[in-house]
Design a protein around this motif. Sequence first.
Motif, short mmCIF file in Angstrom:
data_model
loop_
_atom_site.label_atom_id
_atom_site.label_comp_id
_atom_site.label_asym_id
_atom_site.label_seq_id
_atom_site.Cartn_x
_atom_site.Cartn_y
_atom_site.Cartn_z
N GLU A 129 0.83 -1.21 0.00
CA GLU A 129 0.00 0.00 0.00
C GLU A 129 0.86 1.26 0.00
N ILE A 130 1.91 1.25 0.83
CA ILE A 130 2.79 2.42 0.91
C ILE A 130 3.42 2.69 -0.45
N ALA A 131 3.96 1.64 -1.08
CA ALA A 131 4.60 1.80 -2.39
C ALA A 131 3.59 2.19 -3.46
N ARG A 132 2.38 1.61 -3.38
CA ARG A 132 1.34 1.90 -4.37
C ARG A 132 1.01 3.40 -4.38
N LEU A 133 0.81 3.96 -3.20
CA LEU A 133 0.49 5.38 -3.12
C LEU A 133 1.71 6.24 -3.46
N GLY A 134 2.88 5.84 -2.93
CA GLY A 134 4.09 6.62 -3.16
C GLY A 134 4.44 6.73 -4.63
N VAL A 135 4.40 5.60 -5.33
CA VAL A 135 4.72 5.60 -6.76
C VAL A 135 3.70 6.43 -7.54
N GLN A 136 2.44 6.33 -7.15
CA GLN A 136 1.42 7.12 -7.83
C GLN A 136 1.68 8.63 -7.65
N MET A 137 2.27 9.00 -6.53
CA MET A 137 2.57 10.41 -6.26
C MET A 137 3.88 10.86 -6.89
N GLY A 138 4.66 9.90 -7.42
CA GLY A 138 5.89 10.27 -8.11
C GLY A 138 7.17 9.79 -7.46
N ALA A 139 7.08 8.96 -6.43
CA ALA A 139 8.27 8.45 -5.75
C ALA A 139 8.93 7.34 -6.56
N HIS A 140 10.21 7.12 -6.28
CA HIS A 140 10.95 6.01 -6.91
C HIS A 140 10.61 4.71 -6.18
N PRO A 141 10.23 3.65 -6.90
CA PRO A 141 9.83 2.40 -6.23
C PRO A 141 10.89 1.83 -5.30
N LEU A 142 12.16 1.94 -5.67
CA LEU A 142 13.21 1.32 -4.85
C LEU A 142 13.38 1.99 -3.49
N THR A 143 12.90 3.22 -3.35
CA THR A 143 12.97 3.88 -2.04
C THR A 143 12.26 3.06 -0.98
N PHE A 144 11.18 2.39 -1.37
CA PHE A 144 10.38 1.63 -0.40
C PHE A 144 11.00 0.29 -0.04
N ALA A 145 12.04 -0.09 -0.77
CA ALA A 145 12.82 -1.28 -0.40
C ALA A 145 14.00 -0.90 0.49
N GLY A 146 14.12 0.38 0.83
CA GLY A 146 15.27 0.86 1.59
C GLY A 146 14.93 1.19 3.03
N LEU A 147 15.78 2.01 3.64
CA LEU A 147 15.67 2.31 5.07
C LEU A 147 14.39 3.04 5.43
N ALA A 148 13.95 3.96 4.57
CA ALA A 148 12.74 4.73 4.86
C ALA A 148 11.47 3.94 4.54
N GLY A 149 11.62 2.81 3.86
CA GLY A 149 10.47 1.97 3.53
C GLY A 149 10.42 0.74 4.41
N VAL A 150 10.94 -0.36 3.91
CA VAL A 150 10.85 -1.62 4.65
C VAL A 150 11.62 -1.55 5.97
N GLY A 151 12.73 -0.82 6.01
CA GLY A 151 13.51 -0.73 7.25
C GLY A 151 12.70 -0.10 8.37
N ASP A 152 12.11 1.06 8.11
CA ASP A 152 11.33 1.74 9.12
C ASP A 152 10.06 0.97 9.46
N LEU A 153 9.50 0.30 8.47
CA LEU A 153 8.30 -0.50 8.69
C LEU A 153 8.57 -1.62 9.69
N ILE A 154 9.69 -2.31 9.52
CA ILE A 154 10.02 -3.43 10.41
C ILE A 154 10.15 -2.95 11.85
N VAL A 155 10.94 -1.90 12.05
CA VAL A 155 11.22 -1.48 13.42
C VAL A 155 9.97 -0.93 14.11
N THR A 156 9.10 -0.27 13.34
CA THR A 156 7.93 0.35 13.96
C THR A 156 6.82 -0.66 14.23
N CYS A 157 6.77 -1.71 13.44
CA CYS A 157 5.72 -2.72 13.61
C CYS A 157 6.08 -3.80 14.63
#
Length: 345
Positions: free
Chosen positions: A222-250
Amino acid sequence: MSKVAVIGAGSWGTALSIVLADNGCEVAIYARRQEQVDEINHQHTNHRYLPDITLPANIVAYPSYRQVLEGAQYVLIALPTAAIRTALREMVKELDHCPLLIHSSKGLEPDTYKRVSEMIAEEVPESKRRGIVVLSGPSHAEEVSRRSPTTVVVAAPELKQAEEVQDLFINQHFRVYTNTDMLGVEIGGALKNIIALGAGLSDGLGYGDNAKAALMTRGLTEIARLGVQMGAHPLTFAGLAGVGDLIVTCTSRHSRNWRCGYAIGQGKPLNEVLQSMGMVVEGVRTTKAAYQIAQDKKVEMPITKELYHVLFEGKSPRQAVDDLMGRGRTHEMESRFFDDFNRYF
C-alpha cells in the motif's frame, strides 16, 4: 564548530541532539517550558522523554527562538506534524539569516495532504532557508540516545545538501545514507506509522505472527502503491525509509504507534489510549490524511481504509480484520505497479 538549532525537545529531538553533540557540534535546543530548560542545562537530563539518559554538556536549552537560532548554520525540526506550522511561524519571526533546514518528522497533514517538507516550504520564505533536507529511517529515540547501532537516510533534491547533512550526523553509532527521492522518503516514513497501528491492533487481538507478517507485507504494498502514484521512486520503499522503518515500527514496544494499536485491539477507546500515552501518535493523524489522499487519487489502500473506519467511525477491530480477510481474490504481483517500476529502468 557547527552550531545546530534543534526545534523540539521531545524524545526524538533530544536523541538527535546527542548524536550532534557527540560529533562536536554546538547544540542549542528549544524548549517551551522553563522547568525543562533548567533540567537540561543543570541536570543534563530530559527525564520525561528519555529516562536514565545523561546529555552531553554541549547541549544547551533555551526558551527563546532568538537565542536558539542565533548563528546556527543548521536548523533541525523535530516536532509532531500538528505543531510544525505554528512553530515555524514563530521561528521565522526571529530568523535573520539563511540556514539549511533539516526535518525528522514523520507524518502527513490531513485535508491539505502536505508532506512536512512542503509545509516548511510554505512557512519559511526562500530568503530564510538554504534548502530543506529530510532525515528518516528505522530509529527509535530510546536506542539512539543509548548509542545503539542505528542506520538512517537523509534525502534532498540536491545530493550535495544530503551529503552535507550526512557528514553532520554520521559517526560510529549512527550511520547515514543519502537519497535524492525526498518524496519517497517522506511518504515511507509517514505511512509506515499507519501499518504499525495495524500491527499493534493485530497483536492486541491476539492474532499472532502470521497475521502481522501478512499485514506488514501488504502494508508495504500500500505504501509503495500510493508513493509511486505520487511520483516516488519504487526502490525507495525497499530501503531504510520503507521496509527498514516499517520493520522497526511494527515489531517494537518502543513504537508509540504499535502501543496505541495494541491498546485499541484490546478494546480501549482511541481517546482514552491517546490520553494515557501522553505523547503524540503520528499514525492516527496520518491515517486520516492517507485515507483522504487514497480516496482523492483513487488508490486502493484496504488496510488504511479499515484502520480509518476503526479510528474515526467506531468500527470493531475484529470486524475490520474479517472484512480485510474476506476481500475478493487478487494477484500478488500488480501489473500497474510494475509498469510504474519499469519506467525507471
